[in-house]
Design an enzyme around this catalytic site. Structure first.
Site, PDB file in Angstrom:
ATOM      1  N   PHE A 127       0.849  -1.187   0.000  1.00  0.00           N
ATOM      2  CA  PHE A 127       0.000   0.000   0.000  1.00  0.00           C
ATOM      3  C   PHE A 127       0.887   1.240   0.000  1.00  0.00           C
ATOM      4  O   PHE A 127       1.816   1.341   0.811  1.00  0.00           O
ATOM      5  CB  PHE A 127      -0.936   0.001   1.210  1.00  0.00           C
ATOM      6  CG  PHE A 127      -2.029   1.028   1.091  1.00  0.00           C
ATOM      7  CD1 PHE A 127      -3.077   0.828   0.214  1.00  0.00           C
ATOM      8  CD2 PHE A 127      -1.997   2.194   1.830  1.00  0.00           C
ATOM      9  CE1 PHE A 127      -4.088   1.771   0.078  1.00  0.00           C
ATOM     10  CE2 PHE A 127      -2.996   3.144   1.705  1.00  0.00           C
ATOM     11  CZ  PHE A 127      -4.044   2.929   0.826  1.00  0.00           C
ATOM     12  N   TYR A 158     -10.918   0.714  10.631  1.00  0.00           N
ATOM     13  CA  TYR A 158     -12.125   1.083   9.880  1.00  0.00           C
ATOM     14  C   TYR A 158     -12.435   0.174   8.700  1.00  0.00           C
ATOM     15  O   TYR A 158     -13.416   0.382   8.003  1.00  0.00           O
ATOM     16  CB  TYR A 158     -12.043   2.536   9.407  1.00  0.00           C
ATOM     17  CG  TYR A 158     -10.837   2.891   8.572  1.00  0.00           C
ATOM     18  CD1 TYR A 158     -10.772   2.582   7.224  1.00  0.00           C
ATOM     19  CD2 TYR A 158      -9.759   3.548   9.139  1.00  0.00           C
ATOM     20  CE1 TYR A 158      -9.676   2.917   6.457  1.00  0.00           C
ATOM     21  CE2 TYR A 158      -8.651   3.895   8.390  1.00  0.00           C
ATOM     22  CZ  TYR A 158      -8.614   3.580   7.054  1.00  0.00           C
ATOM     23  OH  TYR A 158      -7.515   3.904   6.304  1.00  0.00           O
ATOM     24  N   LYS A 159     -11.632  -0.841   8.466  1.00  0.00           N
ATOM     25  CA  LYS A 159     -11.924  -1.760   7.366  1.00  0.00           C
ATOM     26  C   LYS A 159     -12.793  -2.900   7.907  1.00  0.00           C
ATOM     27  O   LYS A 159     -13.943  -2.676   8.266  1.00  0.00           O
ATOM     28  CB  LYS A 159     -10.622  -2.246   6.735  1.00  0.00           C
ATOM     29  CG  LYS A 159      -9.775  -1.120   6.133  1.00  0.00           C
ATOM     30  CD  LYS A 159      -8.544  -1.649   5.446  1.00  0.00           C
ATOM     31  CE  LYS A 159      -7.581  -0.538   5.036  1.00  0.00           C
ATOM     32  NZ  LYS A 159      -8.136   0.416   4.080  1.00  0.00           N
TER      33      LYS A 159
END
Length: 417
Positions: A125, A220-221
Site C-alpha cells: 500500500f 475502519y476496514k
C-alpha cells in the site's frame, strides 16, 4: 450457482445472525468492507451517548468517570486475541501511517546503525512505502522494493535491517506466510514489521506464534470502526525497554499527569501513545468490537475464515464463468488468499467506469489504478452472504455485455476512485 442455491447456503450459514447487527441499506450489495466496514446498528446510539452524556454532561470528569483515559489500552486488550497477542500488548492510537512511522523508527534503532535497509514490495500500500521512504532518509538508509513476492527472500541478506510487509496485499488479496517470512528475516538478522490493515478480523493472525517484531493496522476496514477510526500498534515484549519510539508525546510518558519537564517513557506498549486519543472515534470502534464478541460465540475467527474462503471461492468461480477475459489477480489457493477478490478486465474496457456502473446499480466494490487496473471486492463474513456473490456477478456480467459502462456518466473520474 443460481440465486436459489445462494439463498439455501445463506439460510444454513451459522453466522447469518450477525448480519442483523449491521445497518445495510435496502437494495445495496456492499462488497467494500476491505476499504470501509459497514455501520454496526449499535454505533450511532453509543456515539450519541458519548456526545450527550459523557461529553455534554460529564464534561472533563469523563476522563475518569467514563474511563476515557484507559480506552486506548482497553480497546487494545479487546483486539489482542484476534491478533494472536496478549492483553497489555496492543494499543489503539493514531493512524496506521503514524504507527508505522513509530515502529519503523524503533526497528531501525534496534539495529544500532549497523543496518539501514528496509525491504518491502512495490505493490505494498503506497502510504506504507511513503512512510518507509521518510524513515530511511532520516536514518541514512534505503528502501528496496521487490517486484514480486518470490523476489523477497534474496533481499533478506546481511544488509537488510527490516522486512516491512502488509499481511494481505491490498491490490491482489494475496496473503503472505507471516511465520515463514518472519523466520527468514530473523535468520538474516533483520526484524519483521507487519501491516494487518487487510487481515485483522477476517483471517487468523498469530503475532506471538510467528515471532513478529512489530505490527500495526487500522480500525475502519473489516473491524467496522467507522471512517477515520483509530489504528492499533503492537510490539513484541522482547523489545520492551530497548528503544524509544520517536513521537514522545505526553500520554506516552510514564507519569503524564506529573507534568515533568523531561520525558520518561512508559513501560511496554503504552509509550507508543503520543497525543490525546480521539475519543468519539474510539467509542465507535469499541462498539464495533461488540460484533466480534458475538462472532466469538459462533466459532470465532475459524468460522469467519471458513465463510470468507467459501465466499471468495464462489465469487472467483462466478467471475470466471460469466466475465469473458477476466484475469483473476487473487490466488485460488486458500492459504494464499485474504478476504477479497481482485481481477482485471479485458483490454479496452474501462475498469473505473465499470465499477461506477456497478455502484449505480447498487453493487459497491472499488477500483484501483495501476498496471493492471483492478476491480476489488472485499467480503466481510460478518455481513456478506452468497446471495451477494450471485447478485454482484450477474449485475457485472449484464453491464459488460450491454456496454452500459461506456457513458460519460461513468467514465469521468471523481477525486476519490
Amino acid at each position: 450457482m443460481n440465486l436459489d442455491d445462494a439463498k439455501r447456503l445463506d439460510a444454513a450459514d451459522p453466522l447469518r445472525s450477525l448480519r442483523k447487527l449491521f445497518t445495510l441499506p435496502e437494495g445495496i450489495t456492499y462488497l467494500d468492507g476491505n476499504s470501509l466496514g459497514a455501520l454496526p446498528r449499535a454505533t450511532p446510539e453509543r456515539i450519541q451517548r458519548a456526545v450527550e452524556q459523557e461529553w455534554g454532561q460529564g464534561l472533563i470528569k469523563s476522563w475518569n468517570t467514563a474511563g476515557w483515559i484507559d480506552l486506548p489500552r482497553r480497546l487494545g486488550d479487546r483486539l489482542a486475541p484476534w491478533l494472536g497477542a496478549r492483553p497489555g500488548e496492543v494499543l489503539v492510537a493514531d493512524s496506521t501511517s503514524v504507527n508505522l512511522y513509530k515502529v519503523l523508527h524503533a526497528a531501525l534503532q534496534l539495529q544500532q546503525g549497523k543496518r539501514k535497509i528496509v525491504v518491502s514490495e512495490r505493490s505494498n500500500f503506497p502510504t506504507d512505502n511513503y512512510i518507509a521512504q521518510s524513515v530511511v532518509r532520516a536514518h541514512g538508509g534505503e528502501l528496496i522494493l521487490a517486484e514480486r513476492p518470490e523476489d523477497i527472500p534474496p533481499l533478506l541478506d546481511e544488509h537488510c535491517a527490516v522486512l516491512m510487509l502488509t499481511h494481505v496485499n491490498y491490490r491482489s488479496g494475496r496473503m503472505h506466510d507471516m511465520a515463514l517470512l518472519t523466520r527468514w528475516a530473523h535468520q538474516a538478522g533483520a526484524l519483521a514489521v507487519w501491516d494487518l490493515a487487510h487481515s485483522a478480523g477476517v483471517v487468523p493472525i498469530d503475532l506471538l506464534g510467528s515471532a513478529a517484531d512489530f505490527a500495526i493496522g487500522c480500525g475502519y476496514k473489516y473491524l467496522n470502526g467507522g471512517p477515520g477510526a483509530p489504528a492499533f500498534v503492537w510490539m513484541h515484549p522482547r523489545h520492551e525497554g530497548q528503544v524509544w519510539q520517536p513521537l514522545t508525546g505526553w500520554l506516552g510518558h510514564a507519569s503524564p499527569f506529573d507534568f515533568d519537564s523531561e520525558y520518561q517513557p512508559a513501560p511496554g506498549i503504552q509509550q507508543y501513545q503520543c497525543g490525546t486519543p480521539a475519543l468519539l472515534s474510539m467509542t465507535g470502534l469499541d462498539t464495533a468490537l461488540d460484533v466480534y464478541d458475538a462472532a466469538l460465540k459462533l466459532g470465532g475467527i475459524k468460522a469467519l475464515r471458513n465463510k470468507s474462503l467459501a465466499l471468495t471461492e464462489a465469487f472467483i468461480g462466478e467471475v470466471e464463468a460469466q466475465v469473458p477475459g477476466a484475469v483473476i489477480a487473487t490466488p485460488r489457493e486458500a492459504s494464499l488468499r485474504g478476504s477479497q477478490v481482485s481481477f482485471a478486465l479485458q483490454s479496452g474496457v474501462d475498469g473505473y467506469a465499470v465499477m461506477q456502473a456497478l455502484i449505480d446499480r447498487g453493487v459497491i466494490g472499488d477500483f484501483r489504478a495501476g498496471d493492471p487496473e483492478l476491480l476489488r471486492f472485499g467480503f466481510a463474513p460478518l455481513y456478506n452472504g452468497f446471495a451477494d456473490v450471485v447478485h454482484a456477478v450477474d449485475t457485472l456480467a449484464d453491464i459488460l455485455s450491454t456496454e452500459a459502462w461506456d457513458t460519460p456518466q461513468f467514465t469521468n473520474r471523481s477525486k476519490v476512485t
